[in-house]
Design an enzyme around this catalytic site. Sequence first.
Site, PDB file in Angstrom:
ATOM      1  CB  CYS A 118      -0.937   0.104   1.189  1.00  0.00           C
ATOM      2  SG  CYS A 118      -2.116  -1.236   1.250  1.00  0.00           S
ATOM      3  NE  ARG A 174       4.672   1.333   0.084  1.00  0.00           N
ATOM      4  CZ  ARG A 174       5.688   0.944   0.840  1.00  0.00           C
ATOM      5  NH1 ARG A 174       6.917   1.129   0.414  1.00  0.00           N
ATOM      6  NH2 ARG A 174       5.490   0.392   2.006  1.00  0.00           N
ATOM      7  CD1 TRP A 183      -0.598  -6.286  -3.368  1.00  0.00           C
ATOM      8  CD2 TRP A 183      -0.874  -6.888  -1.223  1.00  0.00           C
ATOM      9  NE1 TRP A 183      -0.381  -7.645  -3.277  1.00  0.00           N
ATOM     10  CE2 TRP A 183      -0.546  -8.039  -1.970  1.00  0.00           C
ATOM     11  CE3 TRP A 183      -1.096  -7.023   0.142  1.00  0.00           C
ATOM     12  CZ2 TRP A 183      -0.426  -9.304  -1.391  1.00  0.00           C
ATOM     13  CZ3 TRP A 183      -0.981  -8.279   0.713  1.00  0.00           C
ATOM     14  CH2 TRP A 183      -0.654  -9.395  -0.055  1.00  0.00           C
ATOM     15  CG  ASN A 196       1.570   0.255   4.410  1.00  0.00           C
ATOM     16  OD1 ASN A 196       1.249  -0.898   4.152  1.00  0.00           O
ATOM     17  ND2 ASN A 196       2.818   0.679   4.348  1.00  0.00           N
ATOM     18  N   GLY A 197      -0.610  -1.566   6.526  1.00  0.00           N
ATOM     19  CA  GLY A 197      -0.298  -2.488   7.621  1.00  0.00           C
ATOM     20  C   GLY A 197      -1.518  -3.330   7.951  1.00  0.00           C
ATOM     21  CD  GLU A 213      15.383 -14.637  -9.008  1.00  0.00           C
ATOM     22  OE1 GLU A 213      14.769 -14.901  -7.970  1.00  0.00           O
ATOM     23  OE2 GLU A 213      15.290 -13.543  -9.594  1.00  0.00           O
ATOM     24  CE  LYS A 238      11.924 -12.960 -10.375  1.00  0.00           C
ATOM     25  NZ  LYS A 238      12.646 -12.359  -9.297  1.00  0.00           N
ATOM     26  CD  GLU A 268       7.973 -12.737  -8.455  1.00  0.00           C
ATOM     27  OE1 GLU A 268       9.140 -12.786  -8.885  1.00  0.00           O
ATOM     28  OE2 GLU A 268       7.643 -11.973  -7.538  1.00  0.00           O
ATOM     29  CG  HIS A 300      13.884 -39.041  -3.592  1.00  0.00           C
ATOM     30  ND1 HIS A 300      14.138 -40.306  -3.121  1.00  0.00           N
ATOM     31  CD2 HIS A 300      15.095 -38.491  -3.856  1.00  0.00           C
ATOM     32  CE1 HIS A 300      15.442 -40.503  -3.065  1.00  0.00           C
ATOM     33  NE2 HIS A 300      16.046 -39.413  -3.523  1.00  0.00           N
ATOM     34  CE  LYS A 318      11.220  -3.936  -6.332  1.00  0.00           C
ATOM     35  NZ  LYS A 318      11.708  -5.043  -7.139  1.00  0.00           N
TER      36      LYS A 318
END
Length: 616
Positions: A2, A30, A77, A103-104, A485, A489, A492, A508, A611
Amino acid sequence: MCGIFGIISTKPDLVVGRQIREGLERLEYRGYDSAGIALVNNGKIELRKKSGRIAVINKHGWFDSTPGQFGVGHTRWATHGKPIQFNAHPHMDCTEKIAIVHNGIVENYQDLKKELLLRGHKFKSDTDTEIFPHLIEEFIAKGFSLKDAVIETVKKCHGAYGVVVIHADTPEYMVVARKESPLVIGIIPGETTYCASDIPAFLPLTREAIILDDDEVAILKPGEVEIFRVYEGTQKEISPFEVSYTMDAAQKTLDGVQFPWYMIKELHEVPQKIKEQVQIPQTDLDEFCKGIMESDHVFITAAGSSYYAALAGKFQITKFGGPYIEAILCSEFIDLVPNIPKNSLIIAVSQSGETADTIEAVRHARDKGDAKICSIVNQIGSSLTRYSDQVLVTTAGPEIAVASQKAFCTQVTALTLIGLRIAELYHTLPPMEIKAYRESLANTSSITKQILLKQGIIKELASKLTEYNNIYFLARGISYAAALEGALKLKEVAYIHTESYAAGESKHGPIALIEEGFPVIFVAPPDQTYSRIVGNIMEMKSRGAIVYSVVSDEDENVTSISDYVIRIPIRKNKYAVETSIVPFAFSLQLLAYYISIKKGLDPDKPRNLAKSVTVK
Ligand code: M6R
């Protein structure tokens, strides 16, 4: 997550709505599922909010034309309540005189809401935030000033908050408060005061900033700030500082080239950023190295891509002569290490320095066990730096694309440098070897440049991979961090379901999914894992997998058994091979970008992400 941006000014020609909207756009990384603005307008609150991205909401100047003298905006967000209009911020009280952005997460909001409902308050959203305006309303009705009402309200709230409160009957000031969610203040003395979740919101307007600390409340008047400690009730002296960085990063232009997206622009910055990282003074690492070598237990913790960088880093530090390091996801830290052993050191890795889980892990280790905290952070002045004994700043610079890329590359490079400095200070490797490793590490800058110059094969493979819904990434040793990574990516930015396994683990269980045509991407540098990786490739191939491998330039064996290869131009010696994880991972970041583009997606702002993840 946010973004919050507020303005109070005496500037006569200021179009407050437009300036708040522009600031919010600089914070959209954000969160971007809905946005809103509330301005105080001649004794009334003018509120406009909607779901969607700011540019779309403001298409016909809806935000810009909000009438009013001062106020606040928010880009969301979603945590509590769907990303729809009535859950968007700002939120108001029953009298519609108070507006607030937050925000929070308020952890005890359900209990507080129940009590407020019993006392007759009407709620209009599903958010936790809405308890704030109603509680403030009650304290004001009891005769408290706006500042004291905010102080009494935050004392009742458990959890994290950065809040900005405006009141229609208090046109001379607004109030901000903070606990565990970032809140910074920008100031043009005597004229204008800004408040925001992050400095870029006001950076084009002023470079003079003040950081609000946990459990502090501030009164913001035009060009004037007063800060108070919530629990002590005392006033704190303000200490403004000059922001040193610029907004160049906010452009999609690099060296005169205009890029279509931040992600590809920032991938093109990687060679230079690695170069800057390897050039930091070696002595900057000494306290870090001392801490690592003199502690009885060393943990490394982070989230997402930063965690994968941490995994690679732990591998390098141990290989170059450092101690065994336990890597723990920060969101698992307090459960996995409830009792911090004596003389522990925590290495926390974070791009934003605001990740709530990382901060929680660090605070737990520090407060419960007296551990020493060494952080590797990209954002100077971020919350994590304030909880750390030692800070090493990565040289990635502002990263605007939501998915990490240059941050990951500089984090791995920084951790490798620490490993090599340990080798030097504690004589765990011969000087000639340290020199050879350092030269090879520096050369990864040029390798990433060469990868950018030869993107043809990556684009070609991106076209083939767009058609899949599921992809495996397999690797061994340090390359497993590159595979993780690459897989993250692709999830995302291309919305493809990927799984990454240590290649030896694939037999396995995961191998059960392999059938004719199932795509498997192997990361296969010519290191000590090579012959075992060849075996794993054969196991996959014989069950019908289509094998894509990332190999070194001169590779023959893996190439001969793979269907497609991406070649990484590394020198043929152990030093080059053992410092090549960044170029291998970088090629997968580039691959993810091109798959995203081929699918017509927005690689900069993937759905559901933000982010900075400032909630637990
Ligand atoms: O700011 P941080 O490095 O602490 O963020 C950690 C993760 O949230 C971050 O790496 C996330 O996984 C990115 N979306 C990865 O691309």
